[in-house]
Write an enzyme that holds these catalytic residues in place. Structure first.
Site, PDB file in Angstrom:
ATOM      1  N   VAL A 163      37.696  30.942  41.467  1.00  0.00           N
ATOM      2  CA  VAL A 163      38.427  31.764  40.513  1.00  0.00           C
ATOM      3  C   VAL A 163      37.437  31.997  39.321  1.00  0.00           C
ATOM      4  O   VAL A 163      37.266  30.983  38.650  1.00  0.00           O
ATOM      5  CB  VAL A 163      39.778  31.321  40.426  1.00  0.00           C
ATOM      6  CG1 VAL A 163      40.624  32.361  39.441  1.00  0.00           C
ATOM      7  CG2 VAL A 163      40.527  31.152  41.519  1.00  0.00           C
ATOM      8  N   CYS A 164      37.055  33.199  39.149  1.00  0.00           N
ATOM      9  CA  CYS A 164      36.177  33.506  37.917  1.00  0.00           C
ATOM     10  C   CYS A 164      36.978  33.972  36.705  1.00  0.00           C
ATOM     11  O   CYS A 164      37.367  35.183  36.980  1.00  0.00           O
ATOM     12  CB  CYS A 164      34.997  34.464  38.245  1.00  0.00           C
ATOM     13  SG  CYS A 164      33.887  34.696  37.283  1.00  0.00           S
ATOM     14  N   LEU A 165      37.308  33.090  35.904  1.00  0.00           N
ATOM     15  CA  LEU A 165      37.883  33.441  34.677  1.00  0.00           C
ATOM     16  C   LEU A 165      37.412  32.746  33.386  1.00  0.00           C
ATOM     17  O   LEU A 165      37.191  31.611  33.628  1.00  0.00           O
ATOM     18  CB  LEU A 165      39.485  33.100  34.803  1.00  0.00           C
ATOM     19  CG  LEU A 165      40.471  33.786  34.070  1.00  0.00           C
ATOM     20  CD1 LEU A 165      40.401  35.276  34.026  1.00  0.00           C
ATOM     21  CD2 LEU A 165      41.872  33.119  34.404  1.00  0.00           C
ATOM     22  N   ASN A 173      36.222  38.449  41.291  1.00  0.00           N
ATOM     23  CA  ASN A 173      36.604  37.448  40.386  1.00  0.00           C
ATOM     24  C   ASN A 173      37.311  36.486  41.276  1.00  0.00           C
ATOM     25  O   ASN A 173      37.820  35.412  40.891  1.00  0.00           O
ATOM     26  CB  ASN A 173      37.553  37.383  39.116  1.00  0.00           C
ATOM     27  CG  ASN A 173      36.845  38.454  38.084  1.00  0.00           C
ATOM     28  OD1 ASN A 173      36.950  39.804  38.097  1.00  0.00           O
ATOM     29  ND2 ASN A 173      36.161  37.946  37.252  1.00  0.00           N
TER      30      ASN A 173
END
Length: 566
Positions: A433-435, A426
């Site tokens: 930023v993977c969220l 992530n």
């Protein structure tokens, strides 16, 4: 003296109006719906949390925003009831004759009012305070009133047994957030790039000039609080009021300490010297603790020492705006934007961060902001205990977009070795930023950004607790199916080996070198953090070496970097 202002009338208001509204019969606990601070959820070892690509069976750690919307509707009447109850009390206080003040202090001290106010002001979020201004404004006026009398002012120092707090301690923390709000607001007003429109609101009833030697009957001209229409921004009024109130309370504390000092001196003169000396001897020569007690409290001492040293550094405002922007990934985008239409929402959030950021020896969050362009923020997150990120410091660049809060903040991780290493499925090497909370990962409604309830604080806590986890290998979508088989365990161990190695290289050694060269906004934080955690980091690194293998060269560089901190 009218019947309305018989001392019994105060008891009726406190027990018949205030208490039922703030302390319903269910458990005699405040239903303080005003507080909405996000808490860092502990990562599960069975199923990972949603919103990060973990697994479809994970629990929703972020909360159901649709349920929160329903709760918000229910809270509207509760806020109105609290407003009316506090105004009823305030109206009584305004008309009460001076000769009742001593009795009033006793009655209030024996009631639940101090406890209720302590609970109310435990909420140091300017977003929720602004949303519930019709409750906070009359509460602040009541506290102003307490400052006008020597008996009533003692209520500020009355400790509540449940958590050993007091109104004084609550305000001591709250005024820090208020002061930072005003500093950010003033800087935004002065900024040519991001001016902030003034809000025409009434000034606090006590001016700063009256802090010392104020007139004891100022409140005779006051009126019950009137709150404007829903949606009015009271942030600046609340912040000003709290800062002035704090100065008044500080003056009362000084008076109290002077009186206590004079009383002690008088007791000595009247033959009570022996008792005073015995009390002083106890204070100055506490009984030595046993070795077992000292051993068991060592970790607690380290925790308190870390907090004492790092707390003043947890939120900082840059002193060099040009340098701050030069070091920020989103500076070019900011130059293309016009004046932010919702700057006050941003100021509310930033001021709240000054007292709400997680701080612990195990893991902490630090923030730096540029007062001249408050849309740009930097964050530093320390890797949580028992993860391959432990002890490391990971830097993030953040920008509030032009349509914030309708859209989430933009976030990039900076600690990537110049784009050479991906710390997590992530956390991409290019900074992404993977969220789901940021809209960079698909998630359910309760996991996505909500303009009303979501905040930057929630984003930072989510990264800290939901991404920097014990086994990040399983963050990759679909990999959670191998959590319990040999293939998954071997792959996860290999993944952790690389993360641990680069945590040492990029999140510890490189961070120390940057701090020593003053190439980061967090130089003082970085050096203090590693000075406090030096021995612990070396112990963890040795365990990593024994477990997954850390190069001797990396261990040597780590030790030399830590030893170089003075």
């Amino acid at each position: 003296m009218t019947d309305a202002h018989d001392i019994n009338g105060l008891g009726v208001i406190l027990e018949g109006i205030i208490r039922p509204v703030f302390l319903p019969e269910e458990g005699d606990k405040p239903t303080n719906a005003l507080k909405a601070k996000p808490k860092a959820p502990a990562p599960s070892k069975t199923f990972w949390s949603k919103g990060t690509g973990y697994g479809s069976n994970a629990l929703n750690q972020h909360g159901d925003f649709s349920a929160m919307d329903e709760q918000t509707k229910k809270e509207e009447k509760a806020r109105q009831d609290k407003f009316e109850a506090l105004n009823e009390l305030y109206a009584y206080l305004l008309e009460a004759p001076n000769e009742l003040y001593e009795q009033m202090s006793d009655v209030i001290g024996n009631s639940k009012l101090v406890y209720i106010l302590c609970e109310l002001f435990a909420d140091d979020s300017f977003i929720s305070m602004n949303r519930s201004s019709q409750v906070f404004l009359p509460a602040i006026e009541i506290l102003y009133f307490f400052c006008t009398d020597k008996y009533l002012s003692k209520l500020f120092f009355q400790h509540e047994k449940k958590d050993d707090t007091s109104l004084y301690l609550r305000l001591q923390k709250l005024h820090v957030a208020a002061d930072n709000y005003l500093k950010l607001s003033n800087a935004a007003k002065e900024s040519k790039k991001h001016p902030i429109a003034p809000v025409n609101l009434p000034a606090p009833k006590i001016s700063p000039e009256l802090v010392i030697g104020y007139h004891p009957y100022y409140h005779r001209n006051a009126q019950p609080v009137q709150v404007k229409e829903e949606g009015t921004d009271y942030g600046e009024l609340l912040a000003n009021s709290i800062c002035v109130l704090w100065k008044l309370v500080e003056a009362k504390k000084e008076e109290k300490e002077n009186e206590e000092k004079m009383l002690k001196e008088k007791e000595k003169e009247e033959g009570k010297k022996k008792e005073s000396e015995e009390s002083s001897a106890k204070d100055e020569n506490p009984a030595p603790s046993s070795s077992s007690s000292s051993s068991s409290s060592s970790s607690s001492s380290a925790e308190e020492h870390y907090k004492t040293r790092l707390k003043p550094l947890q939120f900082k405002m840059s002193e060099d705006s040009a340098l701050f922007r030069q070091r920020h990934c989103f500076s070019a985008q900011l130059l293309q934007q016009k004046t932010h239409p919702n700057m006050r929402r941003i100021l509310n959030e930033l001021s709240t961060l000054t007292t709400s950021l997680p701080l612990s020896l195990d893991s902490s969050v630090f923030v730096a902001a540029d007062p001249a362009s408050s849309q740009l923020v930097k964050a530093l997150i320390s890797g949580p205990k028992d993860t391959p990120y432990e002890g490391g410091l990971f830097e993030f660049d953040i920008m509030y977009p032009q349509n914030y809060p309708n859209s989430p903040p933009s976030v990039l991780i900076v600690t990537t070795g110049g784009g050479s290493f991906r710390f997590n499925p992530n956390l991409y090497a290019n900074g992404k930023v993977c969220l789901s909370l940021l809209g960079t990962w698909s998630g359910d409604a309760g996991e996505s950004w909500n303009p009303t309830h979501s905040t930057l604080l929630q984003v930072l806590v989510s990264i800290q607790a939901l991404i920097l986890v014990e086994e990040p290998y399983y963050n990759e979508p679909g990999y959670e199916t191998h959590m319990n088989d040999e293939r998954g365990k071997v792959s996860s161990k290999n993944y952790n080996r690389e993360v641990r190695k680069h945590t040492i290289r990029l999140a510890i050694v490189d961070q120390i070198h940057k701090a020593q060269a003053n190439q980061t906004e967090f130089a003082d934080v970085i050096l203090a953090h590693f000075a406090e955690k030096k021995e612990r980091i070396l112990e963890v690194a040795q365990k990593w070496k024994n477990d997954t293998g850390i190069d001797d060269a990396d261990m040597l560089n780590l030790r030399q970097a830590l030893d170089s901190i003075k």
